[in-house]
Design an enzyme around this catalytic site. Structure first.
Site, PDB file in Angstrom:
ATOM      1  N   HIS A  61      23.564   6.843  -4.985  1.00 53.58           N
ATOM      2  CA  HIS A  61      22.468   6.926  -4.440  1.00 53.58           C
ATOM      3  C   HIS A  61      22.437   6.045  -3.511  1.00 53.58           C
ATOM      4  O   HIS A  61      23.047   5.585  -2.867  1.00 53.58           O
ATOM      5  CB  HIS A  61      21.795   6.680  -5.435  1.00 53.58           C
ATOM      6  CG  HIS A  61      21.737   5.250  -6.087  1.00 53.58           C
ATOM      7  ND1 HIS A  61      22.777   4.586  -7.248  1.00 53.58           N
ATOM      8  CD2 HIS A  61      21.304   4.241  -6.043  1.00 53.58           C
ATOM      9  CE1 HIS A  61      22.494   3.242  -6.967  1.00 53.58           C
ATOM     10  NE2 HIS A  61      21.347   2.979  -6.612  1.00 53.58           N
ATOM     11  N   HIS A  63      19.541   3.861  -1.503  1.00 54.14           N
ATOM     12  CA  HIS A  63      17.785   3.124  -1.706  1.00 54.14           C
ATOM     13  C   HIS A  63      17.663   3.232  -0.603  1.00 54.14           C
ATOM     14  O   HIS A  63      17.926   2.535   0.336  1.00 54.14           O
ATOM     15  CB  HIS A  63      17.808   1.813  -1.984  1.00 54.14           C
ATOM     16  CG  HIS A  63      18.268   1.242  -3.493  1.00 54.14           C
ATOM     17  ND1 HIS A  63      16.991   1.604  -4.495  1.00 54.14           N
ATOM     18  CD2 HIS A  63      19.147   1.691  -4.511  1.00 54.14           C
ATOM     19  CE1 HIS A  63      17.254   1.653  -5.886  1.00 54.14           C
ATOM     20  NE2 HIS A  63      18.695   1.498  -5.698  1.00 54.14           N
ATOM     21  N   TYR A 126      -9.773  -7.950  -3.284  1.00 55.89           N
ATOM     22  CA  TYR A 126     -10.114  -7.549  -1.978  1.00 55.89           C
ATOM     23  C   TYR A 126     -11.395  -6.744  -1.859  1.00 55.89           C
ATOM     24  O   TYR A 126     -12.581  -6.635  -1.128  1.00 55.89           O
ATOM     25  CB  TYR A 126      -9.536  -6.982  -1.017  1.00 55.89           C
ATOM     26  CG  TYR A 126      -9.594  -6.468   0.146  1.00 55.89           C
ATOM     27  CD1 TYR A 126      -9.875  -6.850   1.420  1.00 55.89           C
ATOM     28  CD2 TYR A 126      -9.694  -4.947   0.717  1.00 55.89           C
ATOM     29  CE1 TYR A 126      -9.697  -6.816   2.740  1.00 55.89           C
ATOM     30  CE2 TYR A 126      -9.874  -4.541   1.647  1.00 55.89           C
ATOM     31  CZ  TYR A 126     -10.543  -5.571   2.476  1.00 55.89           C
ATOM     32  OH  TYR A 126     -10.722  -5.357   4.217  1.00 55.89           O
ATOM     33  N   GLN A 130     -14.836  -7.196  -0.297  1.00 52.41           N
ATOM     34  CA  GLN A 130     -15.843  -7.235   0.336  1.00 52.41           C
ATOM     35  C   GLN A 130     -17.354  -6.019  -0.078  1.00 52.41           C
ATOM     36  O   GLN A 130     -18.194  -5.938   0.969  1.00 52.41           O
ATOM     37  CB  GLN A 130     -14.963  -5.308   1.467  1.00 52.41           C
ATOM     38  CG  GLN A 130     -14.104  -5.682   1.727  1.00 52.41           C
ATOM     39  CD  GLN A 130     -13.810  -6.422   2.931  1.00 52.41           C
ATOM     40  OE1 GLN A 130     -13.648  -7.332   3.204  1.00 52.41           O
ATOM     41  NE2 GLN A 130     -14.576  -6.006   4.253  1.00 52.41           N
TER      42      GLN A 130
END
Length: 143
Positions: A61, A63, A126, A130
């Site tokens: 495999h 990654h 966040y 905001q």
């Protein structure tokens, strides 16, 4: 240095962790074949404007941690990488193509993709900040 990158009308940080396997998960990604796959991923990602952050080709495999500009879709990136690398591998290692079970397909269908970035709690904080900041700015403008 900012983690964000710039294009003409966008500032972005789109990073993905992608995993995919050879057909039937055969353990063929070793030696020269693994090196060819590694090189193909680097080259074809770069041609699309993507930046490979980490790449690990295992025997069964791959990654890939990659930054992808917003004008490129993950499916476009993977279609290019899997398609072009399969052609290169079959050209450079014709003995692989002679096996009847490959059926002219080197990679298995599909892939696994996950976004990499700020965790959910950090995003919630966040967004909450905001909203408070926007309300504060409106109050200042009205004063």
């Amino acid at each position: 240095m900012s983690r964000f990158e710039k294009l003409s009308h966008v500032i972005w940080h789109c990073q993905y962790h992608i995993v995919w396997v050879p057909k039937y998960r055969y353990r063929v990604l070793k030696g020269a074949i693994g090196e060819e796959v590694h090189n193909c991923i680097e080259v074809y990602s770069g041609r699309l404007g993507c930046r490979v952050e980490e790449l690990n080709v295992q025997v069964d495999h791959v990654h890939l941690l990659v930054r992808v500009p917003p004008k490129i879709s993950v499916s476009q990136l993977m279609g290019t990488i899997k398609g072009k690398s399969a052609l290169r591998v079959f050209t450079r290692f014709p003995h692989l193509k002679q096996k009847p079970y490959w059926g002219n397909h080197f990679w298995a269908k599909g892939y696994c993709v996950d976004t990499v970035g700020i965790d959910a709690e950090m995003i919630r904080k966040y967004v909450k900040y905001q909203e408070k900041e926007e309300h504060r700015q409106v109050r200042l403008e009205l004063a």
